[in-house]
Design an enzyme around this catalytic site. Structure first.
Site, PDB file in Angstrom:
ATOM      1  N   THR A 183      -0.805   5.699 -11.678  1.00  0.00           N
ATOM      2  CA  THR A 183      -0.100   6.785 -12.390  1.00  0.00           C
ATOM      3  C   THR A 183       0.153   7.597 -10.947  1.00  0.00           C
ATOM      4  O   THR A 183       1.346   7.942 -10.690  1.00  0.00           O
ATOM      5  CB  THR A 183      -0.666   7.813 -13.077  1.00  0.00           C
ATOM      6  OG1 THR A 183      -0.941   7.004 -14.379  1.00  0.00           O
ATOM      7  CG2 THR A 183      -0.025   8.893 -13.518  1.00  0.00           C
ATOM      8  N   GLN A 184      -0.912   7.385  -9.847  1.00  0.00           N
ATOM      9  CA  GLN A 184      -0.482   8.445  -8.914  1.00  0.00           C
ATOM     10  C   GLN A 184       0.113   7.338  -7.720  1.00  0.00           C
ATOM     11  O   GLN A 184       0.971   8.085  -7.041  1.00  0.00           O
ATOM     12  CB  GLN A 184      -1.976   8.639  -8.016  1.00  0.00           C
ATOM     13  CG  GLN A 184      -2.797   9.685  -8.899  1.00  0.00           C
ATOM     14  CD  GLN A 184      -1.676  10.916  -9.184  1.00  0.00           C
ATOM     15  OE1 GLN A 184      -1.197  11.657  -8.198  1.00  0.00           O
ATOM     16  NE2 GLN A 184      -1.723  11.440 -10.550  1.00  0.00           N
ATOM     17  N   GLU A 185       0.062   6.087  -7.892  1.00  0.00           N
ATOM     18  CA  GLU A 185       0.802   5.279  -6.861  1.00  0.00           C
ATOM     19  C   GLU A 185       2.327   5.620  -7.171  1.00  0.00           C
ATOM     20  O   GLU A 185       3.066   5.460  -6.293  1.00  0.00           O
ATOM     21  CB  GLU A 185       0.466   3.771  -7.258  1.00  0.00           C
ATOM     22  CG  GLU A 185      -0.759   3.300  -6.743  1.00  0.00           C
ATOM     23  CD  GLU A 185      -1.204   2.047  -6.944  1.00  0.00           C
ATOM     24  OE1 GLU A 185      -0.147   1.249  -6.539  1.00  0.00           O
ATOM     25  OE2 GLU A 185      -2.029   1.543  -7.433  1.00  0.00           O
ATOM     26  N   LEU A 218       0.407 -12.478   4.189  1.00  0.00           N
ATOM     27  CA  LEU A 218       1.734 -12.786   5.002  1.00  0.00           C
ATOM     28  C   LEU A 218       1.204 -13.482   6.581  1.00  0.00           C
ATOM     29  O   LEU A 218       0.175 -12.759   7.053  1.00  0.00           O
ATOM     30  CB  LEU A 218       2.479 -11.773   5.193  1.00  0.00           C
ATOM     31  CG  LEU A 218       2.936 -11.215   4.017  1.00  0.00           C
ATOM     32  CD1 LEU A 218       3.684  -9.842   3.884  1.00  0.00           C
ATOM     33  CD2 LEU A 218       4.243 -12.196   3.393  1.00  0.00           C
ATOM     34  N   LEU A 260      -5.081  -7.868   7.482  1.00  0.00           N
ATOM     35  CA  LEU A 260      -4.825  -7.598   5.911  1.00  0.00           C
ATOM     36  C   LEU A 260      -5.370  -6.041   5.741  1.00  0.00           C
ATOM     37  O   LEU A 260      -6.524  -5.634   6.092  1.00  0.00           O
ATOM     38  CB  LEU A 260      -5.491  -8.565   5.087  1.00  0.00           C
ATOM     39  CG  LEU A 260      -5.484  -8.343   3.613  1.00  0.00           C
ATOM     40  CD1 LEU A 260      -3.882  -8.986   3.150  1.00  0.00           C
ATOM     41  CD2 LEU A 260      -6.370  -9.300   2.774  1.00  0.00           C
ATOM     42  N   ASP A 261      -4.491  -5.294   4.938  1.00  0.00           N
ATOM     43  CA  ASP A 261      -4.838  -3.920   4.619  1.00  0.00           C
ATOM     44  C   ASP A 261      -5.290  -3.031   5.582  1.00  0.00           C
ATOM     45  O   ASP A 261      -6.290  -2.141   5.610  1.00  0.00           O
ATOM     46  CB  ASP A 261      -5.892  -3.901   3.568  1.00  0.00           C
ATOM     47  CG  ASP A 261      -5.143  -4.779   2.301  1.00  0.00           C
ATOM     48  OD1 ASP A 261      -4.024  -4.805   2.110  1.00  0.00           O
ATOM     49  OD2 ASP A 261      -6.175  -5.404   1.588  1.00  0.00           O
ATOM     50  N   SER A 279       5.704  -2.063 -11.356  1.00  0.00           N
ATOM     51  CA  SER A 279       5.850  -0.467 -12.006  1.00  0.00           C
ATOM     52  C   SER A 279       6.115   0.395 -10.535  1.00  0.00           C
ATOM     53  O   SER A 279       7.010   1.192 -10.547  1.00  0.00           O
ATOM     54  CB  SER A 279       4.463  -0.175 -12.577  1.00  0.00           C
ATOM     55  OG  SER A 279       3.419  -0.148 -11.779  1.00  0.00           O
ATOM     56  N   ASN A 291       3.082  -1.438   2.922  1.00  0.00           N
ATOM     57  CA  ASN A 291       2.522  -1.981   1.433  1.00  0.00           C
ATOM     58  C   ASN A 291       1.871  -0.775   0.761  1.00  0.00           C
ATOM     59  O   ASN A 291       1.510   0.263   1.406  1.00  0.00           O
ATOM     60  CB  ASN A 291       1.475  -2.939   2.110  1.00  0.00           C
ATOM     61  CG  ASN A 291       0.601  -3.542   0.966  1.00  0.00           C
ATOM     62  OD1 ASN A 291       1.177  -3.951   0.022  1.00  0.00           O
ATOM     63  ND2 ASN A 291      -0.499  -3.496   1.286  1.00  0.00           N
ATOM     64  N   HIS A 312      -1.745  -0.063  -1.482  1.00  0.00           N
ATOM     65  CA  HIS A 312      -2.995  -0.928  -1.583  1.00  0.00           C
ATOM     66  C   HIS A 312      -3.844   0.118  -2.386  1.00  0.00           C
ATOM     67  O   HIS A 312      -3.761   1.193  -2.178  1.00  0.00           O
ATOM     68  CB  HIS A 312      -3.868  -1.275  -0.416  1.00  0.00           C
ATOM     69  CG  HIS A 312      -5.086  -1.942  -0.460  1.00  0.00           C
ATOM     70  ND1 HIS A 312      -5.065  -3.066  -1.107  1.00  0.00           N
ATOM     71  CD2 HIS A 312      -6.415  -1.335  -0.423  1.00  0.00           C
ATOM     72  CE1 HIS A 312      -6.573  -3.429  -1.088  1.00  0.00           C
ATOM     73  NE2 HIS A 312      -7.350  -2.324  -0.890  1.00  0.00           N
TER      74      HIS A 312
END
Ligand code: GAR
Length: 197
Positions: A180-182, A101, A152-153, A13, A115, A117
């Site tokens: 929704t905000q993403e 990765l 990571l992150d 999405s 990315n 998150h």
């Protein structure tokens, strides 16, 4: 032309939000940029259907196919990089791509790998971010777009979106509110990056 390659593992999405925003806001004219390919590590990823319907290259590099390689992670990342590089990307966008990765892969795309998150980093790296935010009694949750680094992150933060945690929230309800905000945050940050390129 600045080519954008988007990596997904599932619903896609966020990828769809970026593709739709690029069309609506005329990224080809404004930034000389376009989404050219969507790549998934799972053939079953629903987002591939959307990509195909949009006429985008929709490709699969199954991580499971490398399970018996001497170094499965490195072998998968090498094949993934080859697949990505055929599209000569200016930007590689991880959108629900659920693979860790290798440092070599991250270095190859240094400065052009981003990315999203589903937490307000640096809080709650890793998985189960919504339940962990609820368990910690957070009053706010959200999502972070960041540059990808070997840890990571943990890369530099490019943008965040904040949502309230509401009384009686479940992880599922919170996830839907964050998602929704993403869909607004990620296209906005990608557009900002393209503008600077
Ligand atoms: C999104 O919530 C994204 O933040 C999260 O997966 C979901 C993908 O949804 N990403 C991660 O958890 C990365 N570690 P989508 O496939 O519908 O875009």
């Amino acid at each position: 032309m600045k080519n954008i390659v988007i990596l997904i593992s599932g619903g896609g999405s966020n990828m769809a939000a970026i593709v739709r925003t690029a069309q609506r806001d005329g990224w080809a004219q404004r930034f000389d940029a376009k989404v050219v390919a969507v790549i998934s590590n799972k053939a079953s990823a629903a987002g591939l259907d959307f990509a195909r319907a949009q006429g985008l290259a929709a490709e699969v590099v199954e991580h499971k196919a490398f399970a018996t390689a001497p170094d499965p992670r490195a072998a998968f990342d090498a094949e993934l990089a080859q697949t990505i590089d055929r599209h000569q990307p200016a930007l590689v966008v991880l959108a629900g791509f659920m693979r860790i990765l290798t440092p070599g892969f991250v270095a190859r795309y240094a400065g052009r790998l981003v990315n999203i998150h589903p937490s307000l980093l640096p809080a709650f790296t890793g998985l189960n971010t919504y339940q962990r935010a609820l368990d910690a009694g957070c009053r706010f949750a959200g999502a972070t777009v960041h540059q990808v680094t070997a840890e990571l992150d943990h890369g530099p933060i490019l943008g965040q979106a904040v949502v309230p945690v509401l009384p009686g929230d479940t992880a599922q309800a919170l996830a839907a509110r964050v998602l929704t905000q993403e869909h607004l945050l990620y296209p906005r940050v990608v557009a900002e990056l393209l503008q600077k390129m």
